[in-house]
Motif scaffolding. Sequence first.
Motif, PDB file in Angstrom:
ATOM      1  N   UNK A 264      27.821  43.703  55.961  1.00 22.82           N
ATOM      2  CA  UNK A 264      27.969  42.331  55.492  1.00 22.82           C
ATOM      3  C   UNK A 264      28.437  42.276  54.047  1.00 22.82           C
ATOM      4  N   UNK A 265      28.732  43.466  53.463  1.00 20.89           N
ATOM      5  CA  UNK A 265      29.293  43.484  52.106  1.00 20.89           C
ATOM      6  C   UNK A 265      30.817  43.477  52.190  1.00 20.89           C
ATOM      7  N   UNK A 266      31.419  42.904  51.166  1.00 20.91           N
ATOM      8  CA  UNK A 266      32.881  42.920  51.066  1.00 20.91           C
ATOM      9  C   UNK A 266      33.258  43.771  49.859  1.00 20.91           C
ATOM     10  N   UNK A 267      34.355  44.494  50.000  1.00 22.06           N
ATOM     11  CA  UNK A 267      34.805  45.350  48.906  1.00 22.06           C
ATOM     12  C   UNK A 267      36.247  45.029  48.568  1.00 22.06           C
ATOM     13  N   UNK A 268      36.541  45.088  47.245  1.00 26.04           N
ATOM     14  CA  UNK A 268      37.931  45.006  46.810  1.00 26.04           C
ATOM     15  C   UNK A 268      38.066  45.808  45.517  1.00 26.04           C
ATOM     16  N   UNK A 269      39.296  46.077  45.147  1.00 21.53           N
ATOM     17  CA  UNK A 269      39.548  46.857  43.929  1.00 21.53           C
ATOM     18  C   UNK A 269      40.374  46.015  42.979  1.00 21.53           C
ATOM     19  N   UNK A 270      39.986  46.000  41.716  1.00 21.46           N
ATOM     20  CA  UNK A 270      40.797  45.322  40.709  1.00 21.46           C
ATOM     21  C   UNK A 270      41.343  46.392  39.758  1.00 21.46           C
ATOM     22  N   UNK A 271      42.644  46.316  39.510  1.00 16.53           N
ATOM     23  CA  UNK A 271      43.272  47.264  38.587  1.00 16.53           C
ATOM     24  C   UNK A 271      43.488  46.559  37.253  1.00 16.53           C
ATOM     25  N   UNK A 272      42.968  47.153  36.171  1.00 16.13           N
ATOM     26  CA  UNK A 272      43.121  46.531  34.845  1.00 16.13           C
ATOM     27  C   UNK A 272      43.672  47.575  33.878  1.00 16.13           C
ATOM     28  N   UNK A 273      44.409  47.115  32.846  1.00 12.87           N
ATOM     29  CA  UNK A 273      44.922  48.081  31.868  1.00 12.87           C
ATOM     30  C   UNK A 273      43.788  48.678  31.031  1.00 12.87           C
ATOM     31  N   UNK A 274      44.024  49.858  30.508  1.00 13.08           N
ATOM     32  CA  UNK A 274      43.053  50.584  29.691  1.00 13.08           C
ATOM     33  C   UNK A 274      42.499  49.725  28.548  1.00 13.08           C
ATOM     34  N   UNK A 275      43.398  48.956  27.925  1.00  8.64           N
ATOM     35  CA  UNK A 275      42.962  48.151  26.773  1.00  8.64           C
ATOM     36  C   UNK A 275      41.941  47.097  27.206  1.00  8.64           C
ATOM     37  N   UNK A 325      31.669  43.335  46.302  1.00  6.08           N
ATOM     38  CA  UNK A 325      31.673  44.395  45.304  1.00  6.08           C
ATOM     39  C   UNK A 325      33.100  44.661  44.839  1.00  6.08           C
ATOM     40  N   UNK A 326      33.290  44.464  43.547  1.00  7.35           N
ATOM     41  CA  UNK A 326      34.616  44.662  42.960  1.00  7.35           C
ATOM     42  C   UNK A 326      34.643  46.045  42.308  1.00  7.35           C
ATOM     43  N   UNK A 327      35.518  46.905  42.785  1.00  3.08           N
ATOM     44  CA  UNK A 327      35.657  48.245  42.215  1.00  3.08           C
ATOM     45  C   UNK A 327      36.761  48.212  41.165  1.00  3.08           C
ATOM     46  N   UNK A 328      36.468  48.788  40.025  1.00  6.51           N
ATOM     47  CA  UNK A 328      37.422  48.720  38.915  1.00  6.51           C
ATOM     48  C   UNK A 328      38.236  50.014  38.851  1.00  6.51           C
ATOM     49  N   UNK A 329      39.558  49.824  38.731  1.00  6.53           N
ATOM     50  CA  UNK A 329      40.428  50.965  38.526  1.00  6.53           C
ATOM     51  C   UNK A 329      41.164  50.742  37.199  1.00  6.53           C
ATOM     52  N   UNK A 330      40.976  51.661  36.277  1.00  3.15           N
ATOM     53  CA  UNK A 330      41.596  51.505  34.956  1.00  3.15           C
ATOM     54  C   UNK A 330      42.943  52.210  34.956  1.00  3.15           C
ATOM     55  N   UNK A 331      43.950  51.455  34.526  1.00  2.00           N
ATOM     56  CA  UNK A 331      45.299  52.013  34.526  1.00  2.00           C
ATOM     57  C   UNK A 331      45.645  52.537  33.129  1.00  2.00           C
ATOM     58  N   UNK A 332      46.017  53.796  33.101  1.00  2.42           N
ATOM     59  CA  UNK A 332      46.443  54.394  31.832  1.00  2.42           C
ATOM     60  C   UNK A 332      47.891  53.999  31.586  1.00  2.42           C
ATOM     61  N   UNK A 333      48.221  53.521  30.366  1.00  5.19           N
ATOM     62  CA  UNK A 333      49.616  53.119  30.129  1.00  5.19           C
ATOM     63  C   UNK A 333      50.569  54.294  30.268  1.00  5.19           C
ATOM     64  N   UNK A 334      51.707  54.057  30.893  1.00  4.68           N
ATOM     65  CA  UNK A 334      52.692  55.119  31.129  1.00  4.68           C
ATOM     66  C   UNK A 334      53.677  55.208  29.981  1.00  4.68           C
ATOM     67  N   UNK A 335      54.853  54.631  30.205  1.00  5.26           N
ATOM     68  CA  UNK A 335      55.890  54.737  29.168  1.00  5.26           C
ATOM     69  C   UNK A 335      55.455  54.019  27.886  1.00  5.26           C
ATOM     70  N   UNK A 336      55.368  54.756  26.809  1.00  4.68           N
ATOM     71  CA  UNK A 336      54.990  54.152  25.521  1.00  4.68           C
ATOM     72  C   UNK A 336      56.229  54.117  24.628  1.00  4.68           C
ATOM     73  N   UNK A 337      56.416  52.983  23.933  1.00  4.49           N
ATOM     74  CA  UNK A 337      57.498  53.007  22.939  1.00  4.49           C
ATOM     75  C   UNK A 337      56.941  53.612  21.645  1.00  4.49           C
ATOM     76  N   UNK A 338      57.772  53.763  20.667  1.00  2.00           N
ATOM     77  CA  UNK A 338      57.396  54.488  19.445  1.00  2.00           C
ATOM     78  C   UNK A 338      56.205  53.834  18.741  1.00  2.00           C
TER      79      UNK A 338
END
Length: 378
Positions: A264-275, A325-338
Amino acid sequence: MATDYYAVLGVRRDAGQDEIKKAFRRLARELHPDVNPDPKTQERFKEINAAYEVLSDPQKKQVYDLGGDPMSGAGGAGGAAGFGAGFGNFSDIMDAFFGTASQRGPRSRTRRGQDAMIRLEVELDEAAFGTTKDIQVDTAVVCNSCSGEGAAPGTSAQTCDMCRGRGEVSQVTRSFLGQVMTSRPCPQCQGFGTVVPTPCPECAGDGRVRSRRTLTVKIPAGVDNGTRIQLAGEGEVGPGGGPAGDLYVEIHELPHPVFQRRGDDLHCTVTIPMTAAALGTQCPLETLDGLEEVDIRPGTQSGQSIPLHQRGVTHLRSGGRGDLIVHVEVQTPGKLDAQQEDLLRQLAKLRGEERPSGHFQPGQQGLFSRLKDAFNGR
Ligand SMILES: [Zn+2]
Ligand SMILES: [Zn+2]
């Protein structure tokens, strides 16, 4: 002789076989234990069966009408006359000796129908909160033209002349033991005791026809994939217009685009940036109860879960609700400018993280704990 069999079937004493049979069939359909399991009703069902067994058998009926006991073959008028009166009564006496009388008699044309099953697709929110749905069912129903009798309108089933309504024929053969009597189902009526000379054209004598109808089904809150809802007496009507079986509605829950159900539980994942994971934020989420803000605390780790209590599916039996239940996935930034790279290097320097040594543990922690969550979720 306390029981008035005529009163039990609700017919007059001068009622003919057709009338007796019609009254019995109507009551049998209504009181059949499969339809109505209440003990009092079952008692009534036994009574009408006993009454019909006597009144439908011309010999037993005669004994009963004369005040005898039709159920004791050796006694009463039938038995007394038996020895001189030919094989019919002779077999009744045999039955009395061997105790087979209760199994005798013609078999009924009426039989209970089959259960039926229908699959019903529901959305997650319908399963969670319950709903009412109209479904189309296609089952056998009692034929209107003949009311299940199987005889064309204006005609009726006739007592079989080969077995005189007994449903079986007996034969006496001589053997070294003396005379031996054998019985077998009547070949003319297949053991029914009656023949239908003109079958109903609507149902070809089956007493039932197929029909499509709409049923309204109440789906309780908390149903899951494979839950079966039983609708008593909504299945297939039996041969000879016999009592209908049950209809089972099997729930098939459609997948939801965001939520996965475990128990009877519901699950989902939220992806958020590292910052955002570091600084904290609020993410809007369309739950089953409407739009809500998911509060991501500063310093949230990847793999962390945020429970929203009582936002899951209703418990089927106990009421109350599961969690979302919201599962958190932290996204590491990829392409960085200078400039971004420069800022991150400054941050690493400030936190003394320029050359982290890392923290090693055995196995695959993140994946392992997530799997454990999955198993404990049910
Ligand atoms: Zn018919
Ligand atoms: Zn027959």
